[in-house]
Design a protein around this motif. Structure first.
Motif, short mmCIF file in Angstrom:
data_model
loop_
_atom_site.label_atom_id
_atom_site.label_comp_id
_atom_site.label_asym_id
_atom_site.label_seq_id
_atom_site.Cartn_x
_atom_site.Cartn_y
_atom_site.Cartn_z
N GLY A 164 0.81 -1.21 0.00
CA GLY A 164 0.00 0.00 0.00
C GLY A 164 0.84 1.26 0.00
O GLY A 164 0.43 2.29 -0.54
N LEU A 165 2.01 1.21 0.59
CA LEU A 165 2.89 2.38 0.57
C LEU A 165 3.44 2.64 -0.83
O LEU A 165 3.63 3.77 -1.22
N ALA A 166 3.70 1.58 -1.55
CA ALA A 166 4.34 1.73 -2.86
C ALA A 166 3.34 2.01 -3.97
O ALA A 166 3.72 2.61 -4.97
N THR A 167 2.08 1.64 -3.82
CA THR A 167 1.15 1.81 -4.93
C THR A 167 0.82 3.26 -5.19
O THR A 167 0.49 3.62 -6.32
N THR A 168 0.92 4.11 -4.18
CA THR A 168 0.65 5.53 -4.40
C THR A 168 1.93 6.30 -4.70
O THR A 168 1.91 7.49 -4.89
N ASN A 169 3.03 5.60 -4.76
CA ASN A 169 4.34 6.18 -5.01
C ASN A 169 4.59 6.16 -6.51
O ASN A 169 4.34 5.17 -7.17
N ASP A 170 5.11 7.25 -7.07
CA ASP A 170 5.39 7.31 -8.50
C ASP A 170 6.69 6.63 -8.88
O ASP A 170 7.09 6.64 -10.03
N SER A 171 7.37 6.08 -7.92
CA SER A 171 8.66 5.44 -8.19
C SER A 171 8.46 4.16 -8.99
O SER A 171 7.45 3.48 -8.84
#
Length: 181
Positions: A164-171
């Motif tokens: 969940g932290l990474a899914t909203t990250n544009d990385s």
């Protein structure tokens, strides 16, 4: 020279060679840790991180360079297997590892999370490890890392929270053994 003297001499030479090998190994490990400390500096946990979405305890298996599961990171206590876990917040992740200070990974540094089967010296059932992909920013440049965890209970919830932290990250999500979905 008698046979006994030759054997003692040979034994002494072998003992000195083994001792020299151990000294060389220790110096290499120290040099590696010192070099990696510049590229993977410890980040203290901020006080304003917000409420925890969840906390999971288990074992920290290893931290390696991204997509190089045999390239151990030795800096900051990350190189050893031991009791550990994660606490996930909306703003990032707190890495817990027994014997060292907690380490903060900001949300912007989280690259993804998925499952893995092996890392360095640990092989488990398929998908038995949770892999957190993140970037450490040091003096030289950014270093992409994978940290592997083994949670005896609740690893699905931990994986979901980390993803969940990474899914909203544009990385970008790097390719790996598991999936980031």
């Amino acid at each position: 020279m008698s046979g006994d003297a030759a054997r003692w001499l040979l034994g002494g030479v072998i003992l000195v060679a083994v001792a020299a090998l151990f000294v060389a190994m220790a110096r290499t490990w120290r040099t590696r840790s010192r070099r990696q400390a510049e590229s993977v500096p410890p980040v203290p946990v901020p006080t304003d991180r917000g409420p925890a979405a969840g906390s999971w305890d288990g074992f920290t298996v290893a931290t390696t360079r991204a997509d190089q599961p045999l390239e151990r990171i030795t800096a900051g206590g990350l190189g050893f297997r031991g009791r550990g876990g994660v606490t996930v917040h909306a703003s990032g992740v707190v890495l817990h590892h027994a014997g060292v200070d907690d380490r903060w990974i900001a949300r912007s540094a989280v690259r993804g999370a998925d499952r893995a089967t092996w890392a360095i010296d640990r092989v488990v059932e398929p998908g038995g490890l949770v892999r957190l992909r993140w970037t450490a920013t040091g003096a030289a440049a950014a270093t992409d890392l994978d940290t592997y965890f083994r949670f005896p209970e609740g690893d699905a919830e931990a994986l979901t929270a980390l993803q969940g932290l990474a899914t909203t990250n544009d990385s970008p999500h790097t390719a790996g053994e598991g999936t980031n979905s």
